[in-house]
Design a protein around this motif. Structure first.
Motif, PDB file in Angstrom:
ATOM      1  N   GLY A  12       0.839  -1.177   0.000  1.00  0.00           N
ATOM      2  CA  GLY A  12       0.000   0.000   0.000  1.00  0.00           C
ATOM      3  C   GLY A  12       0.885   1.242   0.000  1.00  0.00           C
ATOM      4  N   THR A 415     -10.026  -4.074   1.978  1.00  0.00           N
ATOM      5  CA  THR A 415      -8.968  -3.492   2.801  1.00  0.00           C
ATOM      6  C   THR A 415      -9.058  -4.010   4.230  1.00  0.00           C
ATOM      7  OG1 THR A 415     -10.303  -1.595   3.473  1.00  0.00           O
ATOM      8  CG2 THR A 415      -9.045  -1.391   1.413  1.00  0.00           C
ATOM      9  N   TRP A 417      -9.539  -2.151   6.801  1.00  0.00           N
ATOM     10  CA  TRP A 417     -10.684  -1.476   7.423  1.00  0.00           C
ATOM     11  C   TRP A 417     -12.000  -2.133   7.007  1.00  0.00           C
ATOM     12  CZ3 TRP A 417     -11.999   1.366  11.294  1.00  0.00           C
ATOM     13  CH2 TRP A 417     -13.236   1.995  11.312  1.00  0.00           C
ATOM     14  N   GLU A 418     -12.158  -2.460   5.733  1.00  0.00           N
ATOM     15  CA  GLU A 418     -13.396  -3.078   5.262  1.00  0.00           C
ATOM     16  C   GLU A 418     -13.603  -4.451   5.897  1.00  0.00           C
ATOM     17  OE1 GLU A 418     -13.476  -0.959   0.827  1.00  0.00           O
ATOM     18  OE2 GLU A 418     -12.487  -2.903   1.135  1.00  0.00           O
ATOM     19  N   ARG A 433     -11.165   1.624  15.264  1.00  0.00           N
ATOM     20  CA  ARG A 433      -9.815   2.138  15.039  1.00  0.00           C
ATOM     21  C   ARG A 433      -8.920   1.841  16.241  1.00  0.00           C
ATOM     22  NH1 ARG A 433      -8.984   5.273  10.638  1.00  0.00           N
ATOM     23  NH2 ARG A 433     -10.841   5.945   9.488  1.00  0.00           N
ATOM     24  N   ALA A 444      -2.016   4.460   7.064  1.00  0.00           N
ATOM     25  CA  ALA A 444      -2.246   4.024   5.688  1.00  0.00           C
ATOM     26  C   ALA A 444      -2.484   2.524   5.591  1.00  0.00           C
ATOM     27  CB  ALA A 444      -1.061   4.429   4.816  1.00  0.00           C
ATOM     28  N   ASP A 447      -5.913   1.012   4.744  1.00  0.00           N
ATOM     29  CA  ASP A 447      -6.383   0.984   3.355  1.00  0.00           C
ATOM     30  C   ASP A 447      -5.669  -0.084   2.529  1.00  0.00           C
ATOM     31  OD1 ASP A 447      -8.128   3.166   3.756  1.00  0.00           O
ATOM     32  OD2 ASP A 447      -6.451   4.565   3.542  1.00  0.00           O
ATOM     33  N   GLN A 448      -4.850  -0.906   3.170  1.00  0.00           N
ATOM     34  CA  GLN A 448      -4.102  -1.946   2.460  1.00  0.00           C
ATOM     35  C   GLN A 448      -4.991  -3.168   2.221  1.00  0.00           C
ATOM     36  OE1 GLN A 448      -0.302  -2.719   4.269  1.00  0.00           O
ATOM     37  NE2 GLN A 448      -0.106  -4.748   3.320  1.00  0.00           N
TER      38      GLN A 448
END
Length: 542
Positions: A12, A415, A417-418, A433, A444, A447-448
């Protein structure tokens, strides 16, 4: 041989490795241990060396044969027989099939011309088969498979009928067979990511001997310290703090001493530089008060800044995941029951008539030889697969948390987060979080894509999902695989303190010890027994 020049590795937006002006070389006789903490980029670097993915910058030049074992081997044709998959490494499988076809034509042909044509073709195939090692090579493949704990009955089965651990051992056998002429001598470069996963103690001992005798190149990622100590003669340390690769042209024990010395040297250099820079700044402050000395003061400050900029980034203690399972959701006395569970793959019977009852807070280990159905049983209980016969009866308030050994519960395209949002759709953003931060995911990296994570990172992300679920029954399939020693101990501590029910499949004796189980289920018969020390000894053989 492999040479990687000016390599830059990213995941990422994160830079894992930046090595401008340097080269990583693997030559025949090099047995390199690729080490670093979880998330340092070991798996990503190995994938780049293997040609599975491209570096962000730099070039990789490969020559000679290459054998690559990833942590999660790609699924190929699952209908192929296990022995044919191994033999395909030298092209023997297709030749044998063609020979069998010509034999059938020779026996059945009514026309002499058809028979003569089949005889001629059979002769050409047999000559080619012999040139590739023939029946000696076939015997060698079987020997390698047996040494990795794969008996003849498994070799005769289709890959689809095998457990994840068995399929991974088939891939390892295929790679070693391709690299061997019977003595381990070869110019093949082996790239092995956690090769001891799913191996018992005898198989690990055999593998160490094989790798010690391998005359081609080798790069191995492993948390098996004994394997590293016995096998490697060079070490590449990926420093996650500095984003650099430190190369040590020495064996494992000397490397440990040399790295400790390097860390002490860096600390001394930083302390001395900070002391000198502090003195320069103090002197600049005195001179700065005088207009005539302002230029000299500015030069001193610039010199102090240059001294500090030239230092490596200060090393802090490696972060570890703060894994703590929350209080499980309220449930009844027996939240999970099953009766008469039977599972077959085609004509192959995995197990039949398995009954079980998982009481609130109970701790159960599932034991059995590889292929006995341990992973399959957990998949049935988790609802990932359906039983052929039998029923699974959820009790009051049942909330299952499932950890799959192949990380099947993660969406590789989504990702970090998803994935955590999917695992806990009702949780608040700040809570999630904070949870991800506790499992060492931040910035970051959220978002990987999950598919780009290392095996250890995937394990941490899956565990984070379990923590967010407040499950009262955990189904854990090899939860300590791919973890460094520090992260593994964190997982074991979490198991010790968890108050819900646990059903555990593991090859790790320490994981069973941390669970302090009450009962054991023996597959494929489904026999239930009270836990005792003799079962602890069987863990390594399971």
């Amino acid at each position: 041989m492999i040479t990687a020049t000016d390599l830059e590795v990213r995941a990422g937006a994160r830079t894992l490795l930046s090595a401008p002006g340097s080269a990583l070389r693997i030559q025949p006789g090099d047995r390199i241990g690729l080490v670093g903490r979880n998330g340092a980029g070991k798996t990503t670097t190995l994938r780049i060396l293997a040609g599975e993915t491209e570096p962000y910058a730099g070039t990789v030049v490969r020559s000679g044969e290459l054998g690559y074992l990833p942590q999660d081997p790609k699924e190929g044709d699952l209908d192929v027989l296990a022995k044919d998959r191994v033999l395909s490494a030298r092209g023997l499988d297709s030749i044998l099939r063609d020979m069998e076809k010509q034999q059938a034509l020779m026996a059945e042909a009514a026309d002499d011309r058809v028979r003569d044509k089949a005889v001629a073709k059979y002769g050409r195939l047999e000559e080619r088969f012999s040139s590739l090692g023939g029946y000696i090579a076939e015997s060698e493949a079987a020997r390698i498979c047996h040494s990795l704990g794969l008996p003849d009955r498994v070799l005769g089965q289709a890959l689809r009928t095998l457990s994840g651990g068995q399929r991974r051992r088939i891939e390892l056998a295929r790679i070693l067979f391709a690299a061997s002429d019977g003595s381990g001598k070869s110019d093949t470069t082996l790239l092995l990511d956690e090769p001891t996963n799913h191996l018992d103690a005898d198989s690990i001992t055999w593998l160490r001997g094989f790798l010690q005798n391998h005359e081609g190149g080798l790069v191995v990622i492993s948390h098996d310290v004994e394997l590293l100590a016995d096998v490697v003669n060079r070490v590449w340390f990926l420093d996650a703090v500095r984003g650099e690769a430190d190369i040590y042209n020495m064996g494992w024990k000397r490397y440990l001493d040399a790295r400790a010395t390097d860390e002490q040297r860096r600390k001394r250099e930083r302390a001395n530089a900070e002391k000198k820079a502090g003195a320069l700044r103090a002197q600049a402050a005195k001179l700065g008060a005088k207009a005539t000395k302002a230029t000299a003061a500015q030069n001193m400050l610039k010199r102090a800044d240059r001294m500090l900029d030239a230092l490596d980034e200060e090393r802090v203690a490696d972060r570890t995941a703060r894994i703590r399972f929350p209080e499980p959701a309220t449930c009844g006395k027996t939240p999970l029951m099953a009766s008469g569970l039977t599972k077959n793959y085609g004509s192959l019977e995995i197990f039949t008539g398995v009954d079980l009852a998982i009481d609130k807070g109970s701790r159960v280990v599932v034991l059995g030889l590889n292929g006995a159905g341990k992973t399959t049983l957990l998949k049935l209980l988790a609802g990932v697969e359906a039983a052929d016969t039998g029923t699974i009866d959820p009790g009051y308030g049942l909330k299952i948390g499932y950890f799959a050994q192949e990380h099947d519960t993660l969406d590789d395209m989504a990702t970090v987060w998803e994935n955590i949002r999917h695992a806990a759709p009702d949780a608040g953003e700040q809570d999630l979080r904070g949870l991800l931060g506790a499992f060492m995911f931040s910035g970051a990296q959220l978002d990987q894509p999950a598919g780009t994570l290392s095996g250890g990172e995937k394990t941490r992300l899956t565990l984070a999902g379990l923590v967010s679920s407040a499950a009262n029954v955990l189904l854990l399939d090899e939860p300590t695989n791919n973890l460094d020693p520090i992260s593994r101990e964190q997982v074991l501590d979490a198991l010790r303190s968890y108050t819900g029910a646990v059903v555990l499949v593991t090859h790790d004796p320490g994981a069973a010890g941390a669970l302090d189980p009450q009962r054991v289920i023996l597959l494929p018969d489904g026999t239930e027994d009270h836990w005792s020390e003799e079962y602890q000894e069987l863990i390594e053989l399971a």
